[in-house]
Design an enzyme around this catalytic site. Structure first.
Site, PDB file in Angstrom:
ATOM      1  N   SER A 186      -0.295   8.981   4.123  1.00 35.00           N
ATOM      2  CA  SER A 186      -0.866   7.850   4.855  1.00 35.00           C
ATOM      3  C   SER A 186      -0.715   7.924   6.364  1.00 35.00           C
ATOM      4  O   SER A 186      -1.386   7.195   7.079  1.00 35.00           O
ATOM      5  CB  SER A 186      -0.253   6.553   4.347  1.00 35.00           C
ATOM      6  N   HIS A 214      -2.826   5.961  -1.722  1.00 35.13           N
ATOM      7  CA  HIS A 214      -3.875   5.973  -0.690  1.00 35.13           C
ATOM      8  C   HIS A 214      -5.114   6.775  -1.086  1.00 35.13           C
ATOM      9  O   HIS A 214      -6.054   6.873  -0.314  1.00 35.13           O
ATOM     10  CB  HIS A 214      -3.310   6.512   0.631  1.00 35.13           C
ATOM     11  N   LYS A 244      -3.807  -1.700  -2.470  1.00 38.76           N
ATOM     12  CA  LYS A 244      -4.532  -1.131  -1.318  1.00 38.76           C
ATOM     13  C   LYS A 244      -6.036  -1.204  -1.585  1.00 38.76           C
ATOM     14  O   LYS A 244      -6.625  -2.251  -1.380  1.00 38.76           O
ATOM     15  CB  LYS A 244      -4.012   0.272  -1.033  1.00 38.76           C
TER      16      LYS A 244
HETATM   17  N1  PMP Z   1       3.458   4.710  -2.611  1.00 32.46           N
HETATM   18  C1  PMP Z   1       2.845   4.965  -1.429  1.00 32.46           C
HETATM   19  C2  PMP Z   1       2.441   6.365  -1.120  1.00 32.46           C
HETATM   20  C3  PMP Z   1       2.590   3.917  -0.538  1.00 32.46           C
HETATM   21  O1  PMP Z   1       2.001   4.154   0.627  1.00 32.46           O
HETATM   22  C4  PMP Z   1       2.986   2.604  -0.882  1.00 32.46           C
HETATM   23  C5  PMP Z   1       2.708   1.403   0.010  1.00 32.46           C
HETATM   24  N2  PMP Z   1       2.931   1.544   1.331  1.00 32.46           N
HETATM   25  C6  PMP Z   1       3.629   2.401  -2.106  1.00 32.46           C
HETATM   26  C7  PMP Z   1       3.834   3.468  -2.947  1.00 32.46           C
HETATM   27  C8  PMP Z   1       4.087   1.046  -2.508  1.00 32.46           C
HETATM   28  O2  PMP Z   1       3.010   0.332  -3.013  1.00 32.46           O
HETATM   29  P1  PMP Z   1       3.069  -1.267  -3.120  1.00 32.46           P
HETATM   30  O3  PMP Z   1       2.661  -1.797  -1.799  1.00 32.46           O
HETATM   31  O4  PMP Z   1       2.111  -1.574  -4.209  1.00 32.46           O
HETATM   32  O5  PMP Z   1       4.479  -1.608  -3.481  1.00 32.46           O
END
Ligand code: PMP
Length: 396
Positions: A186, A214, A244
């Site tokens: 990300s 992502h 997301k």
């Molecule tokens: N895995 C990745 C690669 C993420 O970028 C994120 C969120 N930033 C998460 C897991 C966590 O997801 P959630 O917001 O649904 O807890």
């Protein structure tokens, strides 16, 4: 009486963070997290949310959520394994499995919870995990919780992964070895080299785990990075978030039926934390319906992503090597990056600065996340503001 040790710990450390300019001030939004947001009475073009397809404010999903809330109430009432499994949770899991092309799926309350539960349900102190050095914090914490030996490999460096997989295998020290990677990273928007990772996994008998937070909704016509590479039958764990591109909240693992059955009896957030709200589950189901009916939003996301990228590049900004709509604008020095982001904000663009320790020192960036919800007019306005601030600060 309150603890004096805690009081002094908190006041000293908070002061330290504030003195170093590292204390994160949170700006509440005065409305929905859409392409335009309102903060402190001011409207801003939003280039900072993960709402890739604009679904967070989708009317069909809002309606589905309201209907489910009327039918089931606002809360599920219990953890999944007691009596907190509602019909819509099961329906959501069936939809997710079909969408991902796997035998089964299990839903969690968040992507973070999912990584905390899924890794430690399978890996333990007798095992090793090969983890990309840029993997998300929830993967790192999930790995730590499992007590397996964590072996980090250089970001997307397949020679390093192969070497470390070979060493781990030949050491004979570990019962199971897993390789974990984000599908899309990300901070830079680059895609994991999944075909090579799978090849190495097959050579050294590694369990494969892809966190596609992502990539889902963004690659593979929406189905994610694994589908993008045509590897659905070769990845053991396909992890995703419902927060997301799907625009709601929640997380999931999609995979073989036995794996999902095992997670249902061993993944601790599934066993010990109350299930997704009915409204959230219904909205997620509707999101998957929308994505399977048409690729319109997916195409709009890419059109907007490519448009913004080209615009920023033509203006002379360094946009890195992104392969997805995530568009970093790399400024470099931390303080300059913060000032750049602040100036953008003053002019009408909300694009957060991301600096060390989230990214390596000297690679501070303002990260842009265009979505299917942005109009060309909004993007043109954002580009004009980028040009103004970029010139003013001598960046372009
Ligand atoms: N895995 C990745 C690669 C993420 O970028 C994120 C969120 N930033 C998460 C897991 C966590 O997801 P959630 O917001 O649904 O807890």
């Amino acid at each position: 009486m309150a603890s004096k040790i805690l009081d002094s710990f908190l006041s000293e450390n908070l002061k330290d963070l504030k003195d170093k300019g590292l204390y994160n001030v949170i700006d509440p939004l005065q409305g929905a997290n859409g392409p335009i947001i309102k903060i402190a009475g001011k409207e801003l073009i939003n280039l900072s949310s993960n709402n890739y397809l604009g679904l967070a404010t989708n009317q069909r999903m809002i309606n589905a959520s309201i209907e489910a809330t009327k039918k089931y109430g606002v809360g599920a009432g219990a953890v999944r394994t007691i009596n907190g499994t509602l019909k819509i949770h099961v329906e959501l899991e069936e939809k997710l499995a079909a969408f991902k092309g796997t035998e089964a799926a299990i839903a969690f309350q968040s992507g973070f919870n999912c990584n905390m539960g899924a890794i430690s349900a399978v890996m333990d102190q007798n095992d090793a995990i090969l983890s990309d050095e840029l993997n998300h914090a929830s993967i790192i914490d999930g790995c730590r919780l499992s007590k397996a030996k964590i072996i980090r490999y250089k970001h997307s460096d397949m020679d390093d992964l192969r070497l470390k997989a070979k060493q781990a295998k030949e050491s004979g020290q570990y019962k199971k070895i897993m390789v974990i990677t984000d599908g899309v990273f990300s901070m830079d928007g680059d895609i994991a080299k999944l075909p090579e990772i799978i090849e190495i996994a097959q050579e050294f008998d590694l369990i494969t785990y892809v966190d596609d937070a992502h990539g889902s909704g963004v690659l593979g016509k929406g189905a994610g990075t694994v589908k993008h590479f045509g590897l659905s039958d070769k990845v053991d764990f396909q992890i995703g978030t419902l927060s997301k591109a799907i625009g709601v909240v929640g997380g999931y693992v999609a995979g073989k039926k036995d794996l999902i059955d095992w997670l249902k009896v061993r993944a601790r957030p599934f066993l010990f934390s109350t299930s997704l709200t009915p409204g959230a589950a219904a909205a997620c189901i509707e999101a998957i319906n929308i994505l399977t009916e048409s690729t319109e939003l997916y195409e709009k996301l890419w059109e907007n992503g490519n448009y913004l990228k080209k615009g920023l590049k033509d203006l002379g900004f360094n946009i890195g090597e992104s392969e997805t709509p995530i568009t970093p604008c790399i400024i470099g020095e931390e303080e300059k990056t913060q000032i750049f982001s602040k100036r953008l904000n003053e002019e009408g663009v909300y694009a957060k600065a991301i600096v060390f320790p989230t990214v390596p020192r000297g690679t501070g960036r303002v990260r842009n996340m265009p979505s299917a919800g942005h109009s060309k007019e909004m993007l043109n306005k954002a580009l004009a503001i980028y040009e103004k601030v970029g010139k003013e600060m001598g960046i372009i």
